[in-house]
Design a protein around this motif. Structure first.
Motif, short mmCIF file in Angstrom:
data_model
loop_
_atom_site.label_atom_id
_atom_site.label_comp_id
_atom_site.label_asym_id
_atom_site.label_seq_id
_atom_site.Cartn_x
_atom_site.Cartn_y
_atom_site.Cartn_z
N UNK A 165 -12.88 -1.15 -8.05
CA UNK A 165 -12.26 -0.56 -6.86
C UNK A 165 -12.29 0.97 -6.92
N UNK A 166 -12.56 1.62 -5.81
CA UNK A 166 -12.67 3.08 -5.81
C UNK A 166 -11.32 3.78 -5.94
N UNK A 167 -11.36 5.03 -6.40
CA UNK A 167 -10.16 5.86 -6.49
C UNK A 167 -9.52 5.93 -5.11
N UNK A 168 -8.20 5.86 -5.09
CA UNK A 168 -7.46 5.91 -3.83
C UNK A 168 -7.15 4.54 -3.25
N UNK A 169 -7.88 3.50 -3.70
CA UNK A 169 -7.55 2.16 -3.23
C UNK A 169 -6.25 1.72 -3.91
N UNK A 170 -5.64 0.67 -3.35
CA UNK A 170 -4.33 0.24 -3.84
C UNK A 170 -4.41 -1.21 -4.32
N UNK A 171 -3.92 -1.43 -5.53
CA UNK A 171 -3.88 -2.78 -6.10
C UNK A 171 -2.51 -3.38 -5.85
#
Length: 197
Positions: free
Chosen positions: A108-114
């Protein structure tokens, strides 16, 4: 790749720890992404926690196999980071599961939310009921879901899922269903993927 191993670690850092030590911990953990067996690894502060627990930080990593996860756990760099940062931890738990299918986005790219959901199933729940819970979670989860295979540090949590969203707004729009009266406790953790270090 038809399946992957998901590895989640929740940490509670002691209240009186200096922010420089916390930053060093996160940098050390995120640098473990360079270990050969690691497909993906991200460690960050928890953005939002829904639980009676007081965890403050999370690590999520992915592997091709249980053997790769074991090699990561035994790797000298991992052992060094654990030894260096353990004195600032007040609490820790971890869960590991085999994802029934590889996620659409492996890294998942930086800034995405898990959004990580951990379920503690009541003691006398049948295997059939556990399977029903897994099916409900699979239907509501656009990520991976599975049953924990490392119970030693899981504090009784046996079913886990992780799903990634493009941002906080998308997470808040995601509705969650209940899984019935079979669940004793739930931990829901959200964190923002940091940029590469």
């Amino acid at each position: 790749m038809s399946q992957i191993i998901e590895h989640i670690v929740l940490l509670k850092v002691k209240d009186d720890v200096d922010s420089l030590k916390i930053d060093a911990m996160l940098n050390g953990l995120n640098n473990l992404a360079t270990i050969d067996q690691v497909l993906y690894l991200s460690a960050a502060p928890i953005h939002r926690l829904r639980s009676a627990s007081a965890f403050t930080h999370v690590l999520h990593s992915r592997y091709r196999s249980k053997e790769d996860l074991s090699a990561y756990v035994a790797h000298p760099d991992h052992l060094r980071v654990v030894e260096e940062t353990m004195p600032i931890w007040e609490d820790i738990m971890s869960v590991d599961w085999i994802a029934d299918q590889a996620p659409g986005i492996l890294k998942p790219p930086a800034g995405s939310v898990a959004k990580i959901t951990l379920l503690k199933v009541k003691e006398n729940v049948t295997e059939k009921a556990k399977e029903e819970i897994m099916e409900v979670v699979k239907e509501m989860c656009q990520g991976t879901v599975g049953e924990n295979f490392s119970p030693a540090r899981a504090k009784g949590f046996s079913i886990a899922s992780v799903v990634y969203f493009k941002d906080i707004g998308e997470v808040e729009a995601h509705e969650e269903e209940k899984v019935g009266g079979y669940v004793e406790d739930t931990i829901v953790v959200e964190f923002v993927v940091p940029p590469p270090s």
